[in-house]
Design a protein around this motif. Structure first.
Motif, PDB file in Angstrom:
ATOM      1  N   PHE A  87      43.903 -41.058  14.564  1.00 10.47           N
ATOM      2  CA  PHE A  87      44.300 -40.941  13.094  1.00 10.47           C
ATOM      3  C   PHE A  87      43.290 -41.709  11.414  1.00 10.47           C
ATOM      4  O   PHE A  87      43.756 -40.895  10.545  1.00 10.47           O
ATOM      5  CB  PHE A  87      45.545 -40.963  13.086  1.00 10.47           C
ATOM      6  N   ALA A  88      42.715 -42.592  11.465  1.00 10.06           N
ATOM      7  CA  ALA A  88      41.492 -42.371  10.551  1.00 10.06           C
ATOM      8  C   ALA A  88      40.041 -41.612  10.818  1.00 10.06           C
ATOM      9  O   ALA A  88      39.874 -41.074  11.022  1.00 10.06           O
ATOM     10  CB  ALA A  88      40.638 -44.462  11.067  1.00 10.06           C
ATOM     11  N   TYR A  89      39.760 -42.345   9.404  1.00  9.57           N
ATOM     12  CA  TYR A  89      38.419 -41.610   8.784  1.00  9.57           C
ATOM     13  C   TYR A  89      37.417 -41.789  10.040  1.00  9.57           C
ATOM     14  O   TYR A  89      37.906 -42.261  11.184  1.00  9.57           O
ATOM     15  CB  TYR A  89      37.697 -42.256   7.887  1.00  9.57           C
ATOM     16  N   GLY A  90      37.049 -40.949  10.124  1.00 12.46           N
ATOM     17  CA  GLY A  90      35.442 -40.970  10.722  1.00 12.46           C
ATOM     18  C   GLY A  90      35.886 -39.807  11.825  1.00 12.46           C
ATOM     19  O   GLY A  90      36.469 -38.614  11.961  1.00 12.46           O
ATOM     20  N   ILE A  91      35.719 -40.368  12.936  1.00 10.37           N
ATOM     21  CA  ILE A  91      35.672 -40.181  14.122  1.00 10.37           C
ATOM     22  C   ILE A  91      36.431 -39.673  15.148  1.00 10.37           C
ATOM     23  O   ILE A  91      36.877 -38.438  15.397  1.00 10.37           O
ATOM     24  CB  ILE A  91      34.687 -40.693  15.355  1.00 10.37           C
ATOM     25  N   ASP A  92      37.632 -40.729  14.422  1.00 12.85           N
ATOM     26  CA  ASP A  92      38.776 -40.810  14.808  1.00 12.85           C
ATOM     27  C   ASP A  92      39.354 -38.527  14.323  1.00 12.85           C
ATOM     28  O   ASP A  92      40.415 -38.340  15.277  1.00 12.85           O
ATOM     29  CB  ASP A  92      40.220 -41.762  14.137  1.00 12.85           C
ATOM     30  N   ILE A  93      39.820 -38.666  12.959  1.00 13.28           N
ATOM     31  CA  ILE A  93      40.267 -37.454  12.966  1.00 13.28           C
ATOM     32  C   ILE A  93      39.340 -36.365  12.784  1.00 13.28           C
ATOM     33  O   ILE A  93      39.999 -35.358  13.284  1.00 13.28           O
ATOM     34  CB  ILE A  93      40.070 -37.192  11.063  1.00 13.28           C
ATOM     35  N   ALA A  94      38.205 -36.507  13.674  1.00  7.98           N
ATOM     36  CA  ALA A  94      37.176 -35.459  13.517  1.00  7.98           C
ATOM     37  C   ALA A  94      37.872 -34.917  15.333  1.00  7.98           C
ATOM     38  O   ALA A  94      37.716 -33.680  15.502  1.00  7.98           O
ATOM     39  CB  ALA A  94      35.628 -35.826  14.085  1.00  7.98           C
ATOM     40  N   ALA A  95      38.003 -35.895  16.095  1.00 14.49           N
ATOM     41  CA  ALA A  95      38.709 -35.809  17.291  1.00 14.49           C
ATOM     42  C   ALA A  95      39.876 -34.838  17.589  1.00 14.49           C
ATOM     43  O   ALA A  95      40.048 -33.978  17.928  1.00 14.49           O
ATOM     44  CB  ALA A  95      38.489 -36.874  17.916  1.00 14.49           C
ATOM     45  N   GLN A  96      40.697 -35.382  16.476  1.00 11.04           N
ATOM     46  CA  GLN A  96      41.886 -34.483  16.416  1.00 11.04           C
ATOM     47  C   GLN A  96      41.221 -33.179  15.849  1.00 11.04           C
ATOM     48  O   GLN A  96      42.628 -31.798  15.945  1.00 11.04           O
ATOM     49  CB  GLN A  96      43.021 -35.546  15.319  1.00 11.04           C
TER      50      GLN A  96
END
Length: 366
Positions: free
Chosen positions: A151-160
């Motif tokens: 749920f972090a910036y970058g790839i994490d939130i892009a995936a979610q």
């Protein structure tokens, strides 16, 4: 779990210097968290790996007092608790020796008999990394996997966000208690995530936010999943730590390769070069390595009117057009292509919409 039992588990989780590995040893020896506090110290000291240092704070009254206060927060906010011996606790995480004895959950998480993968990467994601992430989840959507990230910036939130777009269940593993949300900018996604998954953490509402928590959080991301995918990473970063933990748990790790000079590809290239990760260039690689193909076929993202086929793909397609339905082994034999390679090619052709799988390892041209 009864409220009284939960309070003792919380109290054990609160003991300084103890940790989840030792807590599990104590529970296994005595039978329950409550029994740990009622056992004689001299008896507990006979347990292998348990010494005076780890037990020095065990019998402090502060543990039960703190547990009582946290229990009030849990009940007041309808937080679900997942005990490591219960069926609703993530199955794969049960087999991790340092997995939390207790997890806290918000949302509507359903994990039984589900494919679960984690997608992680740099906070400084490039447009290329974000696009790859979105395309990957679009290709995987027919398989309905659960997508776990931080749920972090970058790839994490892009995936979610991509998971939500394709109606996939997604789980954010947090490095803090459920009384807050970091980063605050992502608060706008919380309600939708909770409707289509939720949040997990082993941190209390009283835990002070600390960046070191991210490293502890990463063991949950790696441990509860069948595979960890690193889409972009610099030479150093938390996603590499997650990959390292996943390898230590004997999980599959995948990394997306990049050009040698790209800063956000150095970590992925290093994982691949050192054989700590499989190369991931499309959903086909993941499906093949995890043996998902035999469970549910990957559907093409978009059936194209005119499809470009590689030379070997063209040979397979021509054979199937002439022969009709045929088994994988016979296709490979008659086309003089190794079976493992033919399987990969057919999966790729399946994504392109030019072949379809049938029961009994049969394929036919569309």
């Amino acid at each position: 779990m009864k409220v009284s039992d939960l309070q003792y588990v919380l109290a054990l989780q609160h003991v300084p210097n103890l940790g989840d590995v030792s807590a599990k040893k104590l529970i296994r020896h005595t039978g329950s968290a409550e029994a740990v506090f009622k056992e004689k110290k001299s008896v507990l000291l006979k347990i292998g790996g348990i010494g005076n240092t780890k037990l020095s704070y065990l019998f402090s009254s502060e543990n039960l007092k703190a547990a009582e206060k946290e229990l009030e927060f849990i009940l007041k906010n309808s937080i679900k608790t997942l005990y490591y011996e219960h069926s609703d606790y993530p199955e794969k995480l049960k087999h991790c020796t340092d997995g939390p004895i207790l997890l806290f959950q918000r949302g509507n998480i359903q994990l039984i008999n589900r494919k679960i993968i984690s997608v992680v990467g740099t906070r400084k994601a490039t447009p290329h990394g974000i696009n790859f992430c979105e395309q990957l989840l679009e290709e995987l959507a027919p398989l309905d996997p659960v997508i776990v990230s931080g749920f972090a910036y970058g790839i994490d939130i892009a995936a979610q966000r991509a998971a939500l777009k394709h109606k996939l269940q997604t789980i954010g593993c947090l490095a803090h208690g459920l009384n807050q949300m970091y980063p605050g900018l992502h608060q706008k996604y919380v309600a939708e995530v909770e409707r289509n998954g939720g949040f997990l953490t082993d941190f209390w509402s009283t835990d002070t936010f600390d960046r070191n928590n991210f490293l502890k959080r990463n063991r949950i991301i790696a441990g509860m999943c069948e595979a960890t995918i690193v889409i972009e990473s610099a030479e150093k970063g938390g996603s590499l730590v997650t990959a390292d933990i996943a390898n230590s748990y004997n999980r599959e790790v995948f990394a997306v390769p990049g050009r040698p000079g790209d800063l956000q590809s150095k970590g992925c290239n290093m994982l691949i070069k050192s054989q700590q990760a499989h190369v991931l260039t499309s959903a086909v690689d993941l499906v093949y390595m995890l043996n998902w193909r035999s469970q549910t076929p990957v559907k093409p993202v978009q059936k194209q009117l005119f499809v470009e086929l590689e030379e070997e793909e063209q040979a397979l397609y021509g054979y199937l057009k002439d022969k009709g339905k045929e088994q994988l082994d016979l296709i490979a034999l008659n086309c003089s292509i190794p079976t493992f390679k033919a399987a990969t090619l057919l999966l790729n052709m399946e994504l392109k919409g030019v072949v379809r799988p049938l029961p009994g390892k049969l394929f036919e041209a569309v």
